[in-house]
Enzyme design. Structure first.
Site, PDB file in Angstrom:
ATOM      1  N   PHE A 256      28.227-105.896  16.729  1.00  0.00           N
ATOM      2  CA  PHE A 256      27.168-105.550  17.681  1.00  0.00           C
ATOM      3  C   PHE A 256      27.249-104.095  18.156  1.00  0.00           C
ATOM      4  CE2 PHE A 256      27.202-110.236  18.921  1.00  0.00           C
ATOM      5  CZ  PHE A 256      25.937-110.499  18.442  1.00  0.00           C
ATOM      6  N   THR A 287      24.080-109.768   9.137  1.00  0.00           N
ATOM      7  CA  THR A 287      24.184-109.109  10.440  1.00  0.00           C
ATOM      8  C   THR A 287      24.769-110.090  11.436  1.00  0.00           C
ATOM      9  OG1 THR A 287      22.089-109.915  11.358  1.00  0.00           O
ATOM     10  CG2 THR A 287      22.025-107.929   9.968  1.00  0.00           C
ATOM     11  N   ASP A 288      25.197-109.611  12.573  1.00  0.00           N
ATOM     12  CA  ASP A 288      25.483-110.536  13.652  1.00  0.00           C
ATOM     13  C   ASP A 288      24.147-110.940  14.280  1.00  0.00           C
ATOM     14  OD1 ASP A 288      26.760-112.213  15.357  1.00  0.00           O
ATOM     15  OD2 ASP A 288      28.175-110.755  16.155  1.00  0.00           O
ATOM     16  N   TYR A 289      24.223-111.914  15.163  1.00  0.00           N
ATOM     17  CA  TYR A 289      23.045-112.559  15.756  1.00  0.00           C
ATOM     18  C   TYR A 289      22.037-111.543  16.315  1.00  0.00           C
ATOM     19  CZ  TYR A 289      21.050-116.729  18.015  1.00  0.00           C
ATOM     20  OH  TYR A 289      20.252-117.777  18.389  1.00  0.00           O
ATOM     21  N   SER A 291      21.207-108.711  15.482  1.00  0.00           N
ATOM     22  CA  SER A 291      21.624-107.316  15.673  1.00  0.00           C
ATOM     23  C   SER A 291      20.683-106.316  14.991  1.00  0.00           C
ATOM     24  CB  SER A 291      23.088-107.101  15.297  1.00  0.00           C
ATOM     25  OG  SER A 291      23.303-107.295  13.945  1.00  0.00           O
TER      26      SER A 291
END
Ligand code: BGC
Length: 741
Positions: A256, A287-289, A291
């Site tokens: 993030f 990707t992260d959540y 992001s």
């Protein structure tokens, strides 16, 4: 030319190809051919679908998929789903994809299986305290086995973020502060999750996260900015991710944070130059959540399309939950802002993993009712969790052998909010773990001490200021022959979005501890937490202290094993315990400075109000026995750059019981072109010794393990004098030295 004539050279070529390649290579090449031909058939929308990951949801009635996602799945606009598990449910979702889409490409199911799926193992920081790579690998293997039996293909683990700031709640998810320990543990976890072969039904794809340097968030505040030199990045923060790549992890997740001004999710240097070009990672990057969406808030993307463009160009393959790829990529291709080739590459990486998992052979192979019935919370899995838990508990203090307690003890008082607690034991990120199945400390003690009278008083809650239970708790302590003070944090006080600016015991627990310990009864304090807490008063006043982190499903049994002496603790801290928040960041491998600490000289590097020394150093942990180290030596005084540096040391068990010691080897470089840490962990060995026994322990180092980055691109080992320290923690002072020529 007839058909036969065309075929002959093809068969011959195939023969040569097969005979010069390993089976794994043949398989990889076969998959590549299949992936390429599948991509040929795909429309741009179908391709973008493969790059899209959406969540499943949960309400009181159970798991469900949002209507719009269901429709997307049926149209091939989604390639992967996370937070969905269970054979029936994953089967149903898989049918939506396979039965409705033109190319019948199966969905990939991901989930945060971090420290167990149903059988919950200790939180990762706790497991790291075991320094036991086989046990950690086995814990991840069992997690994979359970997860894969419930329809899952992919775990968002291991977290390989180095963490040196215990305010940061996510420290609990990793292996602590040290690059060497972090690296070997990250590799063990990848091997555990992925097994020998991803096609095997008891394995899941691993995901290295969060790439990169997420653990260095400013001031320990989650999601915060990261700014550091590339040399620091390479020496301290990158090694565990790299080790996970080398161990074969097939996916990686962006972080993030931004790094030196560029968000990780749009960071071409991280995702392409480093991860792929330099390290040779050939899996896919998710990707992260949301992001990609967050690139708008970071202030580097002007709109949705720009955010999608930046991240794809940087090297992202799959968009977790933003939906920005889905919304924008087709348009970006049409406008020639991105090339379809880039999308093809991302699709290819994702499809490759789906092939490797065997999903094209049978999309339902992980959703198997029989395996779901037989592979979850089996006695052997629970035993492994209990053993891992015992291996994770660090004995921080044990004055006059306060622990273990006599098996024939008459009355034990268990005081504090963690005594009967079950809810918090499984920690954060407990996947599909059911806390009601967690064995409380009290339950564990009742089974272990069947003849004892066990009085239980909460005293106070984890949080809040209600002290109405203090008197009862004090009376219980006075009646007991031994008191176990069970204190700590709630599970939600560490993990994501769980930073604390104060890391002392929450609520009224400190006050409770003082009242109980002041009764003068023999007391052992057990601390359950997802991070080091500042426990200075306890460190001076509680006769015994066990750092128990969150031990998972088998918590109570594991603790009872230790308290009763059936198990001799051996764990060592994977992270430094500060005395107060003002000392943070504090870690053993600091630089010396030009004015190292000198109590008698004002103008040296120190505080006016607290020592430089931590409360407990990295690598520290006691045992019910004692160990001594002698005769540390190197095999010769001088080594060449291509030699192996051979080190040996004699370790003796000088106490009365058998036990395991974790012998740690630290190296100090005396003079180099760059300033070097005061010492660095370079090796460790676990040694089991019967009471009175001595063993000679050997280590072997290669000079390239003791080098450093001279510049961003230049890793060197310089000649000169090096010291070696070996001992039971990072303050080890048994020293020898050698010269590197
Ligand atoms: C976390 C990741 C996690 C993801 C999916 C994010 O909020 O940062 O670690 O894997 O959610 O649950």
């Amino acid at each position: 030319m007839n058909k036969f004539k065309i075929f002959l050279p093809v068969i011959a070529a195939l023969f040569i190809f097969v005979s010069c390649n390993t089976p794994a290579q043949v398989k990889t090449d076969e998959i590549a051919v299949k992936v390429d031909s599948l991509i040929e058939l795909m429309t741009i929308e179908e391709k973008i679908g493969q790059l899209t990951l959406y969540t499943s949801d949960m309400d009181q009635t159970g798991a469900f998929i949002r209507k719009e996602y269901e429709s997307d799945i049926k149209q091939g606009k989604v390639g992967a789903i996370f937070n969905a598990y269970g054979t029936d449910y994953t089967h149903r979702l898989q049918e939506m994809a396979v039965n409705n889409t033109r190319l019948r490409i199966p969905l990939l199911f991901g989930y945060d299986v971090i420290h167990g799926h149903r059988t919950i193992f200790p939180v990762p920081l706790a497991e790291a305290a075991s320094w036991n790579l086989e046990a950690i690998q086995n814990a991840s293997r069992i997690a994979a086995e359970e997860a894969a039996a419930e329809g899952l293909h992919w775990t968002f683990a291991p977290m390989a973020d180095i963490a040196r700031d215990p305010r940061w709640g996510r420290m609990v998810e990793g292996a602590g502060e040290d690059p060497f320990l972090g690296s070997v543990i990250a590799a063990a976890r990848v091997k555990g999750f992925q097994g020998e072969n991803l096609t095997d039904l008891n394995t899941v794809a691993a995901c290295i996260k969060h790439f990169a340097a997420y653990g260095a968030s400013q001031a320990g505040r989650d999601y915060h900015a990261v700014d550091m030199s590339e040399i620091m990045l390479r020496e301290v923060y990158l090694p565990p991710y790299k080790a996970a790549v080398d161990a074969g992890a097939v996916t990686a997740m962006t972080s993030f944070n931004d790094l030196n001004g560029v968000p990780a999710t749009s960071n071409h240097f991280l995702l392409t130059e480093l991860l792929r070009d330099e390290w040779g990672f050939d899996g896919f990057v998710v990707t992260d959540y949301t992001s990609i969406m967050e690139l708008l808030y970071h202030g580097v993307a002007a709109d949705t399309a720009h955010a999608a463009e930046l991240s794809l160009e940087a090297g992202v393959d799959m968009d977790m939950q933003s939906g920005f790829f889905q919304q924008s990529l087709a348009k970006l291709v049409a406008e020639k802002r991105i090339s379809e080739d880039l999308i093809n590459q991302a699709v290819s990486r994702i499809l490759t993993v789906k092939f490797e998992l065997g999903l094209f052979d049978d999309p339902y192979r992980y959703s198997d009712k029989e395996r779901e019935k037989n592979n979850i919370m089996r006695p052997d899995q629970l035993d492994a969790a209990r053993d891992m838990a015992r291996k994770s508990v660090v004995l921080l203090r044990n004055e006059e052998n306060t622990l273990p307690i006599d098996k024939n003890i008459k009355t034990i008082a268990v005081i504090g909010p963690m005594g009967s607690n079950q809810r918090d034991l499984i920690g954060s990120w407990s996947a599909a773990g059911d806390w009601t199945k967690a064995v409380s400390l009290v339950k564990g003690l009742e089974e272990r001490f069947p003849n004892a009278n066990i009085i239980v008083e909460e005293g106070c809650a984890i949080e809040g200021n209600d002290k109405s239970g203090f008197k009862r708790a004090e009376n219980a302590a006075k009646k007991a022959d031994f008191v176990i003070l069970a204190l700590g944090e709630a599970y939600w006080m560490s993990g994501e979005a769980a930073s604390r600016s104060e890391i002392s015991l929450p609520g009224a627990q400190q006050e409770l501890a003082e009242i109980i310990i002041n009764t003068g009864k023999p007391v052992a304090t057990i601390i359950m937490s997802g991070r080091p807490l500042t426990i200075n008063w306890l460190a001076e006043n509680s006769p015994a202290i066990l750092q128990a982190w969150f031990l998972g499903t088998q918590s109570g049994h594991a603790l009872a094993d230790i308290i009763s002496g059936d198990y001799n603790p051996s764990a060592k801290l994977p992270v430094t315990f500060p005395r107060n928040v003002g000392q943070i960041p504090i870690y053993y491998s600091m630089k010396n400075t030009g004015r190292p600490f000198d109590a008698n000289s004002k103008y040296t590097s120190k505080y006016l109000d607290v020592p430089n020394e931590p409360l407990y150093p990295f690598g520290f942990g006691l045992s019910y026995t004692t160990f001594t180290y002698d005769n540390l030596s190197v095999s010769k005084p001088t080594y060449a750059m291509n030699d192996s540096i051979k080190v040996s040391v004699e370790i003796s068990n000088t106490g009365k019981v058998a036990g395991e010691e974790i012998a740690q080897l630290y190296v100090k470089d005396h003079a180099a072109s760059m300033t070097r840490p005061v010492r660095e962990l370079k090796a460790f060995k676990r040694v089991w010794l019967e009471a009175g026994a001595t063993a000679i322990v050997h280590f072997s180092l290669h000079p390239n393990q003791i080098g450093f980055y001279l510049s961003e691109k230049e890793y060197v080992t310089e000649p000169g004098k090096f010291s070696i320290f070996v001992g039971g923690n990072s303050n080890a002072n048994l020293e020898t030295s050698f010269e590197l020529k």
